[in-house]
Write a protein that holds these residues in place. Structure first.
Motif, PDB file in Angstrom:
ATOM      1  N   GLN A 471       0.850  -1.194   0.000  1.00 29.76           N
ATOM      2  CA  GLN A 471       0.000   0.000   0.000  1.00 29.76           C
ATOM      3  C   GLN A 471       0.883   1.240   0.000  1.00 29.76           C
ATOM      4  O   GLN A 471       1.352   1.676   1.056  1.00 29.76           O
ATOM      5  CB  GLN A 471      -0.902   0.009   1.236  1.00 29.76           C
ATOM      6  N   PRO A 472       1.138   1.839  -1.155  1.00 27.88           N
ATOM      7  CA  PRO A 472       1.995   3.027  -1.207  1.00 27.88           C
ATOM      8  C   PRO A 472       1.221   4.293  -0.843  1.00 27.88           C
ATOM      9  O   PRO A 472       0.067   4.473  -1.247  1.00 27.88           O
ATOM     10  CB  PRO A 472       2.427   3.065  -2.675  1.00 27.88           C
ATOM     11  N   ASN A 473       1.850   5.161  -0.080  1.00 28.44           N
ATOM     12  CA  ASN A 473       1.274   6.484   0.177  1.00 28.44           C
ATOM     13  C   ASN A 473       1.856   7.448  -0.854  1.00 28.44           C
ATOM     14  O   ASN A 473       2.908   8.064  -0.650  1.00 28.44           O
ATOM     15  CB  ASN A 473       1.574   6.931   1.614  1.00 28.44           C
ATOM     16  N   PHE A 474       1.162   7.544  -1.983  1.00 28.16           N
ATOM     17  CA  PHE A 474       1.629   8.290  -3.150  1.00 28.16           C
ATOM     18  C   PHE A 474       1.203   9.749  -3.081  1.00 28.16           C
ATOM     19  O   PHE A 474       0.297  10.129  -2.323  1.00 28.16           O
ATOM     20  CB  PHE A 474       1.096   7.643  -4.428  1.00 28.16           C
ATOM     21  N   ARG A 475       1.855  10.579  -3.883  1.00 26.56           N
ATOM     22  CA  ARG A 475       1.514  11.997  -3.937  1.00 26.56           C
ATOM     23  C   ARG A 475       0.064  12.194  -4.387  1.00 26.56           C
ATOM     24  O   ARG A 475      -0.439  11.469  -5.240  1.00 26.56           O
ATOM     25  CB  ARG A 475       2.485  12.725  -4.872  1.00 26.56           C
ATOM     26  N   GLY A 476      -0.583  13.197  -3.787  1.00 32.34           N
ATOM     27  CA  GLY A 476      -2.009  13.408  -4.000  1.00 32.34           C
ATOM     28  C   GLY A 476      -2.831  12.912  -2.828  1.00 32.34           C
ATOM     29  O   GLY A 476      -3.993  13.278  -2.681  1.00 32.34           O
ATOM     30  N   GLY A 477      -2.219  12.073  -1.972  1.00 29.93           N
ATOM     31  CA  GLY A 477      -2.919  11.553  -0.807  1.00 29.93           C
ATOM     32  C   GLY A 477      -2.932  12.550   0.344  1.00 29.93           C
ATOM     33  O   GLY A 477      -2.149  13.499   0.390  1.00 29.93           O
ATOM     34  N   GLY A 478      -3.825  12.321   1.295  1.00 27.64           N
ATOM     35  CA  GLY A 478      -3.992  13.232   2.417  1.00 27.64           C
ATOM     36  C   GLY A 478      -3.275  12.773   3.665  1.00 27.64           C
ATOM     37  O   GLY A 478      -2.798  11.652   3.775  1.00 27.64           O
ATOM     38  N   GLY A 479      -3.231  13.686   4.646  1.00 28.16           N
ATOM     39  CA  GLY A 479      -2.649  13.382   5.947  1.00 28.16           C
ATOM     40  C   GLY A 479      -1.241  13.876   6.124  1.00 28.16           C
ATOM     41  O   GLY A 479      -0.706  13.861   7.244  1.00 28.16           O
TER      42      GLY A 479
END
Length: 688
Positions: A471-479
């Protein structure tokens, strides 16, 4: 750490039956969908009673456990065959509880096109709520809110508890939907008598009251349910003043631009989460509703959005400020609270998230605590700060053997443009040597969502069956602050897609993933990423499962603007000036000026380039991404002679909710059969 053996045994045997004699080799998929066996626990002010919701074959049962007599009493049932559920329970006092029901009902159009409710026709659905108070034995039940079947309210408005009014033993504040607009009621919990404290509009769905019970913040839906606005009104003031309008799709917001939390010590002042003064991340503040000024900063974090507060609701203070980092993290703000909290989290360990649900007993010395993590689907504890004893109360899904659950680790990698990124790797049960594993890449939805520690139905379902999951936390994601979100604007199918693929390539390079056994699967924005991977990343993945995804970006933007006139409930149709339409054109692209770009990164316009099998799954009552997005993709694939299958989930919307457990079990089982067909089975438990 001591085990509260009697209560744990009582719940395991009396509530859910004895565990199976032999453990299964793999956890059943039903372990990760539907309702928890036990949920929603809370503690009475004196610490004697625990109220909770138990799921049985008949439906939800509200039960009260007496810790002194060690007796368990069911006091209310919500019938599953009537599509009812118990939404919450709270103690108002040591002798009385407040609880809420909701019922899923059909919404159809009559011949005059006005909205009415029925359970016989199939045009859409919503939930209608009721609120009650009763004594702890279920007697003296009083209705605090009963819906009018002809009220014609928008689907996002529902009765809800605004404040327990801790200093008033006989009253609560309740948001009550009405045909002319929502009202804020002060309701007597023993008689049901009420007075109207404030009147909102048709789109009002929340108030925040100050220490005196005066409503000082109000929240209203805008853009057909796709955004909301906050307004303030200090004590003694007459008019509401708008503070901020949030632009974003339902459930796709990142750190709060502004969000009320609860009353602070002074009249007219409240705790809020906000991104203020041009800051990148959101913080926790004291806000004066009369002046609109932030009068005190309680917590900021340069790397993560502060997203919650642990409050002492009796004294209107903040005990800790919390955020999602790599894991759920809470920083104590109260000197007396801090050593107990740090000792508790150290005892429970870093593999679980720890949350304080409520406090009871003398001086708040008894804490009701909940944990969850990759190998903990949810556990409630009672922590006695006076004796420093920590006792297990119950597991929310006690039939699941933790040994059958996957483990999880944090993976840091560098994107192809040099940006440092990270994500979560789920490792199948029993695997100690994470090498050459079949891999499922699962990008999150939103896209302004993010993945978190130990809480994802897709990842845990797939990993429990022997697949590594990333599960990658890619650019565009929140937090992670606003700059990280905006780094994904106008990058659908481009930088955002590359961030996901770069993570998968890192796992190949590091020897964790078998390069010949990798598939991608996602829901919502993750479904879009899976669609796009079929032609942008054909060298990387062997198959793709796209759930509730966008296949045609220009078509999606058109639906947001004009909607579907044949649907009684439609998430689209906000118009070209609608705030959600403006948001999506800013985040994705303009359908006129950027049409070539939008088609270039839309799967339905690139089917000739697709070279992998595609499984599409979508609910036919989805009002966030219309079902048409999957239908047109299936038709295009068939015309092009490409391998495709569409699974239609009847009467299912966009979101992972327990009342749709059967549909979500179908999602998991269909996906796993698809992976098995194209990259082989997952690794057996303990095989490596």
């Amino acid at each position: 750490m001591l085990l509260f053996r009697f209560f744990a045994t009582l719940l395991m045997l009396a509530l859910v039956g004895a565990p199976p004699a032999l453990a299964q080799q793999r956890a059943p998929l039903e372990a990760f969908t539907g309702y928890d066996t036990l949920r929603g626990a809370t503690l009475s002010p004196d610490g004697r009673y625990v109220a909770l919701i138990r799921r049985e074959s008949v439906g939800d049962v509200l039960v009260v456990y007496d810790r002194q007599t060690r007796s368990l009493r069911p006091i209310q049932t919500a019938a599953a065959d009537a599509q009812m559920q118990i939404d919450f329970v709270e103690f108002k006092s040591d002798t009385r509880v407040i609880f809420g029901f909701s019922q899923r009902v059909r919404v159809v159009a009559d011949s005059g096109r006005s909205v009415r409710r029925t359970r016989n026709l199939d045009d859409g659905f919503e939930r209608v709520s009721r609120v009650y108070a009763s004594s702890l034995d279920g007697a003296e039940r009083v209705s605090l809110y009963e819906p009018d079947a002809q009220q014609g309210l928008p689907r996002w408005v529902s009765a809800s508890l605004v404040s327990l009014l801790s200093s008033d033993p006989n009253h609560i504040l309740l948001l009550a939907p009405k045909a002319g607009g929502a009202e804020l009621w002060k309701v007597n919990i023993r008689t049901g008598e009420r007075t109207i404290v404030d009147r909102g509009g048709m789109n009002t769905f929340n108030w925040i009251a100050d220490v005196n019970g005066t409503p000082v913040l109000r929240q209203d839906v805008i853009a057909g349910g796709r955004g909301f606005a906050w307004s303030r009104r200090g004590p003694g003031q007459h008019d509401w003043t708008e503070i901020v309008r949030f632009r974003g799709a339902s459930g796709a917001n990142s750190g709060p631009t502004f969000e009320g939390v609860g009353p602070a010590l002074a009249p007219g002042q409240v705790f809020v989460l906000a991104r203020r003064d041009g800051q990148d991340t959101s913080g926790l503040y004291v806000f004066d509703t009369a002046t609109g000024a932030y009068v005190e900063t309680l917590q900021t974090n340069p790397n993560f959005d502060v997203s919650a507060a642990v409050r002492d609701v009796q004294n209107n203070t903040v005990l800790a400020a919390c955020w999602w980092g790599y894991r759920w993290t809470c920083e104590p703000k109260d000197e007396a609270f801090a050593p107990y909290w740090r000792g508790l989290t150290q005892a429970l360990g870093e593999d679980v998230n720890v949350r304080l649900i409520t406090r009871g007993g003398e001086g708040g010395s008894l804490w009701l605590v909940q944990t969850n993590g990759p190998q903990d689907l949810g556990t409630y504890y009672l922590y006695d700060t006076a004796s420093r004893q920590l006792n297990v109360l119950f597991n929310v899904r006690p039939s699941v053997d933790p040994a059958l659950l996957p483990t999880k680790r944090i993976i840091e990698y560098t994107a192809s443009d040099g940006e440092s990124l990270w994500g979560y790797l789920w490792v199948p049960p029993g695997v100690t040597n994470a090498a050459n594993l079949p891999l499922i890449v699962v990008p999150h939805g939103g896209p302004e969502g993010r993945d978190v520690w130990g809480d994802d139905p897709f990842a845990i379902s797939f990993a429990s069956q022997g697949y590594a999951v990333f599960q990658p936390n890619f650019r565009g994601g929140g937090g992670f602050g606003r700059r990280f979100v905006e780094a994904g604007h106008r990058q659908w199918g481009q930088r955002m897609q590359a961030d996901v693929a770069d993570g998968a390539r890192y796992l190949i390079w590091s020897g964790i993933a078998d390069p010949n056994r990798i598939c991608i699967a996602g829901w919502s924005y993750g479904g879009y990423a899976a669609f796009t991977a079929t032609f942008e990343n054909a060298d990387l993945y062997r198959c793709a499962m796209a759930g509730a995804g966008v296949s045609d970006l220009p078509g999606m933007l058109r639906w947001v603007r004009v909607g579907d006139p044949d649907e009684v409930i439609s998430g689209g149709g906000v118009g070209s000036q609608g705030i959600s339409y403006r948001y999506w054109t800013q985040a994705i692209g303009d359908p006129s000026a950027d049409r070539a770009m939008l088609e270039r990164y839309s799967a339905v316009h690139n089917v000739e380039r697709i070279a992998m099998p595609l499984l599409i799954i979508h609910g036919d009552e989805d009002q966030t991404v219309p079902f048409e997005q999957s239908e047109i993709m299936e038709r295009a694939m068939r015309r092009a002679g490409r391998p495709v299958r569409l699974v239609r989930l009847a009467d299912t919307d966009h979101y992972f909710t327990p009342d749709q457990g059967e549909a979500w079990s179908t999602v998991m089982s269909e996906s796993l059969a698809f992976f098995n067909q194209h990259i082989g089975p997952g690794v057996p438990p303990g095989a490596q």
